[in-house]
Design a protein around this motif. Structure first.
Motif, mmCIF file in Angstrom:
data_model
loop_
_atom_site.group_PDB
_atom_site.id
_atom_site.type_symbol
_atom_site.label_atom_id
_atom_site.label_comp_id
_atom_site.label_asym_id
_atom_site.label_seq_id
_atom_site.Cartn_x
_atom_site.Cartn_y
_atom_site.Cartn_z
ATOM 1 N N ALA A 79 25.293 -14.762 -27.702
ATOM 2 C CA ALA A 79 24.122 -14.625 -28.566
ATOM 3 C C ALA A 79 22.860 -15.117 -27.871
ATOM 4 O O ALA A 79 21.801 -14.475 -27.952
ATOM 5 C CB ALA A 79 24.357 -15.391 -29.863
ATOM 6 N N ASP A 80 22.941 -16.244 -27.186
ATOM 7 C CA ASP A 80 21.770 -16.766 -26.479
ATOM 8 C C ASP A 80 21.276 -15.779 -25.423
ATOM 9 O O ASP A 80 20.069 -15.540 -25.288
ATOM 10 C CB ASP A 80 22.117 -18.098 -25.807
ATOM 11 N N ARG A 81 22.204 -15.218 -24.670
ATOM 12 C CA ARG A 81 21.828 -14.308 -23.585
ATOM 13 C C ARG A 81 21.173 -13.039 -24.121
ATOM 14 O O ARG A 81 20.135 -12.601 -23.625
ATOM 15 C CB ARG A 81 23.063 -13.963 -22.744
ATOM 16 N N VAL A 82 21.799 -12.444 -25.131
ATOM 17 C CA VAL A 82 21.276 -11.192 -25.675
ATOM 18 C C VAL A 82 19.949 -11.413 -26.394
ATOM 19 O O VAL A 82 18.998 -10.640 -26.244
ATOM 20 C CB VAL A 82 22.306 -10.548 -26.620
ATOM 21 N N ARG A 83 19.862 -12.458 -27.184
ATOM 22 C CA ARG A 83 18.630 -12.735 -27.935
ATOM 23 C C ARG A 83 17.457 -13.000 -27.004
ATOM 24 O O ARG A 83 16.319 -12.573 -27.268
ATOM 25 C CB ARG A 83 18.854 -13.929 -28.865
ATOM 26 N N GLU A 84 17.721 -13.691 -25.882
ATOM 27 C CA GLU A 84 16.640 -14.046 -24.956
ATOM 28 C C GLU A 84 16.224 -12.886 -24.057
ATOM 29 O O GLU A 84 15.025 -12.651 -23.848
ATOM 30 C CB GLU A 84 17.082 -15.229 -24.090
ATOM 31 N N LYS A 85 17.216 -12.126 -23.536
ATOM 32 C CA LYS A 85 16.903 -11.159 -22.491
ATOM 33 C C LYS A 85 16.773 -9.726 -22.991
ATOM 34 O O LYS A 85 16.124 -8.902 -22.345
ATOM 35 C CB LYS A 85 17.975 -11.233 -21.398
ATOM 36 N N THR A 86 17.406 -9.404 -24.105
ATOM 37 C CA THR A 86 17.315 -8.042 -24.642
ATOM 38 C C THR A 86 17.004 -8.113 -26.136
ATOM 39 O O THR A 86 17.897 -7.925 -26.982
ATOM 40 C CB THR A 86 18.623 -7.264 -24.389
ATOM 41 N N PRO A 87 15.760 -8.362 -26.487
ATOM 42 C CA PRO A 87 15.410 -8.537 -27.904
ATOM 43 C C PRO A 87 15.665 -7.291 -28.751
ATOM 44 O O PRO A 87 15.971 -7.417 -29.951
ATOM 45 C CB PRO A 87 13.912 -8.880 -27.854
ATOM 46 N N LEU A 88 15.541 -6.095 -28.176
ATOM 47 C CA LEU A 88 15.793 -4.885 -28.950
ATOM 48 C C LEU A 88 17.275 -4.785 -29.324
ATOM 49 O O LEU A 88 17.618 -4.330 -30.425
ATOM 50 C CB LEU A 88 15.355 -3.648 -28.167
ATOM 51 N N VAL A 89 18.146 -5.196 -28.410
ATOM 52 C CA VAL A 89 19.582 -5.194 -28.707
ATOM 53 C C VAL A 89 19.879 -6.200 -29.812
ATOM 54 O O VAL A 89 20.653 -5.916 -30.750
ATOM 55 C CB VAL A 89 20.395 -5.525 -27.435
ATOM 56 N N TRP A 90 19.259 -7.364 -29.728
ATOM 57 C CA TRP A 90 19.496 -8.378 -30.751
ATOM 58 C C TRP A 90 19.009 -7.892 -32.114
ATOM 59 O O TRP A 90 19.671 -8.089 -33.142
ATOM 60 C CB TRP A 90 18.800 -9.674 -30.371
ATOM 61 N N GLU A 91 17.863 -7.236 -32.142
ATOM 62 C CA GLU A 91 17.333 -6.708 -33.400
ATOM 63 C C GLU A 91 18.276 -5.661 -33.991
ATOM 64 O O GLU A 91 18.505 -5.624 -35.207
ATOM 65 C CB GLU A 91 15.950 -6.108 -33.152
ATOM 66 N N ALA A 92 18.846 -4.808 -33.126
ATOM 67 C CA ALA A 92 19.788 -3.791 -33.598
ATOM 68 C C ALA A 92 21.048 -4.447 -34.155
ATOM 69 O O ALA A 92 21.631 -3.962 -35.144
ATOM 70 C CB ALA A 92 20.140 -2.838 -32.461
ATOM 71 N N PHE A 93 21.475 -5.537 -33.566
ATOM 72 C CA PHE A 93 22.642 -6.269 -34.053
ATOM 73 C C PHE A 93 22.360 -6.863 -35.428
ATOM 74 O O PHE A 93 23.173 -6.751 -36.364
ATOM 75 C CB PHE A 93 23.008 -7.356 -33.043
ATOM 76 N N VAL A 94 21.201 -7.485 -35.592
ATOM 77 C CA VAL A 94 20.832 -8.080 -36.878
ATOM 78 C C VAL A 94 20.733 -7.011 -37.963
ATOM 79 O O VAL A 94 21.111 -7.231 -39.119
ATOM 80 C CB VAL A 94 19.506 -8.850 -36.740
ATOM 81 N N ASP A 95 20.271 -5.816 -37.582
ATOM 82 C CA ASP A 95 20.135 -4.722 -38.549
ATOM 83 C C ASP A 95 21.457 -4.020 -38.839
ATOM 84 O O ASP A 95 21.514 -3.123 -39.688
ATOM 85 C CB ASP A 95 19.126 -3.689 -38.031
ATOM 86 N N GLY A 96 22.521 -4.388 -38.123
ATOM 87 C CA GLY A 96 23.817 -3.779 -38.357
ATOM 88 C C GLY A 96 24.019 -2.449 -37.662
ATOM 89 O O GLY A 96 24.977 -1.726 -37.965
ATOM 90 N N LEU A 97 23.144 -2.099 -36.692
ATOM 91 C CA LEU A 97 23.295 -0.830 -35.976
ATOM 92 C C LEU A 97 24.438 -0.890 -34.966
ATOM 93 O O LEU A 97 25.047 0.138 -34.658
ATOM 94 C CB LEU A 97 21.986 -0.473 -35.258
ATOM 95 N N ILE A 98 24.713 -2.067 -34.431
ATOM 96 C CA ILE A 98 25.829 -2.249 -33.497
ATOM 97 C C ILE A 98 26.601 -3.490 -33.911
ATOM 98 O O ILE A 98 26.043 -4.412 -34.520
ATOM 99 C CB ILE A 98 25.353 -2.386 -32.030
ATOM 100 N N ASP A 99 27.889 -3.496 -33.575
ATOM 101 C CA ASP A 99 28.711 -4.642 -33.954
ATOM 102 C C ASP A 99 28.793 -5.636 -32.800
ATOM 103 O O ASP A 99 28.245 -5.428 -31.722
ATOM 104 C CB ASP A 99 30.107 -4.187 -34.378
ATOM 105 N N PHE A 100 29.519 -6.731 -33.051
ATOM 106 C CA PHE A 100 29.560 -7.802 -32.052
ATOM 107 C C PHE A 100 30.296 -7.372 -30.793
ATOM 108 O O PHE A 100 29.973 -7.842 -29.698
ATOM 109 C CB PHE A 100 30.213 -9.049 -32.636
ATOM 110 N N SER A 101 31.307 -6.506 -30.899
ATOM 111 C CA SER A 101 32.036 -6.079 -29.700
ATOM 112 C C SER A 101 31.101 -5.354 -28.729
ATOM 113 O O SER A 101 31.202 -5.532 -27.509
ATOM 114 C CB SER A 101 33.221 -5.184 -30.080
#
Length: 394
Positions: A79-101
């Motif tokens: 979570a730290d890595r994705v949230r810091e380096k790829t904010p668009l991916v993190w936003e998509a995760f929070v919105d439920g567009l992609i799952d944790f896997s």
């Protein structure tokens, strides 16, 4: 009377998205708790006490979620890595567009990228693919992404990893053991292809072994046989390679047609030169991926080419020999690997004349036939106008 409504694909998609948002909420709550505890413990004067309490954060989260400390540390680091380096991916995760896997796979890819522009490019492009493809397809896409945007560094890692190749044997119970081999992917693929091909050939009617059992027995026979012929890997493998990579303009990878593996393109040169495996090289446009050429770059002719050459010539091409071509070897006029594996450079020779050619007593001549000054030079059968087979006086 109660009315029930059958679920639709939209309702299924909504359920999956709600599940993904729940995963994101759980991970976000873990991060918030961890950050709050880090801030609280920062006020503790005793460094030892502060260290002890911080070491218990993951344990506390694990007790609340039913996960181990290792699982908690892994999720937090991802979570730290994705949230810091790829904010668009993190936003998509929070919105439920992609799952944790999928987030986990993207995080692993970020670790392999060394240039910030590559990470930014990943952040811009990956969501569009991840939301419309399966997890397995995403994993292949991510691997290809790394190999294309940082092909020079990916090649260096592959070369370093190849140095770690090894074989290990682990003895187990019930008189059985595991044989494990860490090999370059193209070599493992060639071995796998040969095992599948040989094990599925028509067997003796009394042979009641399963296909996996025959594969295991074949592997043992190849590894323990002293016959160099049986130990050769004879398989058909196809790879795709960009035209720019093939021309040497840029470092890059040759990829299997099913996308399951890829190796630096330069690795194939040594294997192809041995002639033990027949490689189909599919050259693609580096931008559009359009197929530009399909080349045979191994020693052995594929089945379609071999059959065509049998039909074309009919008999052994040595002077006067009438052995049917289906009982002949396919010989390279210009020896492999200098000579290509194609129709212009190959023809059938019976085993006897093939051996004579190998000992220098018979050879192909690509010059137009001339009236023979003596009976030593005889035209091919059927007559050809582009080459002749000559006997060489001992």
């Amino acid at each position: 009377m109660a009315i029930t409504t059958a679920p639709t694909t939209e309702s299924l998609s909504d359920a999956v998205r709600r599940q993904a948002r729940a995963e994101a909420h759980t991970v976000q709550t873990m991060l918030d708790y961890r950050d709050a505890e880090m801030a609280r413990t920062a006020q503790i004067e005793s460094s030892l006490r502060r260290k002890i309490e911080r070491s218990a954060i993951a344990l506390t989260i694990g007790e609340a979620t039913g996960m181990s400390e290792v699982q908690i540390h892994l999720r937090l680091s991802i979570a730290d890595r994705v949230r810091e380096k790829t904010p668009l991916v993190w936003e998509a995760f929070v919105d439920g567009l992609i799952d944790f896997s999928r987030v986990r796979d993207i995080s692993a890819t970020i670790e392999k990228l060394h240039r910030q522009e590559s990470i930014d490019r990943l952040d811009d492009r990956v969501i569009g693919y991840a939301t419309s493809h399966t997890g397995a397809e995403l994993q292949q896409w991510l691997r290809r992404f790394v190999q294309r945007v940082e092909s020079d560094l990916a090649t260096e890692r592959a070369d370093a990893e190849r140095d770690q190749r090894h074989v290990s044997v682990t003895h187990g119970d019930d008189s059985m053991s595991w044989l494990n081999a860490y090999l370059p992917s193209h070599q493992a693929a060639a071995i796998e292809a040969r095992l599948r091909k040989e094990a599925r050939k028509s067997a003796d009617p009394d042979d009641d072994r399963t296909v996996p059992q025959r594969e295991a027995d074949l592997l043992v026979a190849w590894c323990t046989s002293s016959d160099s012929v049986t130990s050769a890997v004879d398989a058909n493998i196809a790879v795709t390679v960009g035209a720019d990579v093939l021309a040497g303009a840029t470092p890059g990878f040759a990829e299997s047609t099913d996308g399951a593996w890829a190796v630096p393109a330069s690795w194939l040169a040594d294997v192809i030169a041995t002639g033990s495996t027949f490689w189909h090289r599919i050259v693609v446009d580096p931008v559009t991926d359009d197929v530009l050429a399909h080349e045979y770059v191994g020693r052995f002719a594929p089945d379609t080419l071999a059959l065509a050459l049998q039909f074309l010539h009919g008999v052994c091409q040595a002077p006067g020999c009438m052995v049917p071509s289906e009982r002949c070897d396919l010989d390279h006029r210009i020896p492999h690997p200098a000579g290509p594996t194609n129709g212009d450079n190959m023809g059938p020779l019976c085993r006897r004349h093939h051996n004579l050619k190998g000992h220098g007593l018979l050879h192909w001549s690509t010059s137009p036939p001339q009236p023979p000054p003596e009976p030593l030079v005889i035209e091919l059968y059927p007559p050809r106008t582009d080459f002749v087979m000559e006997y060489v006086a001992a």
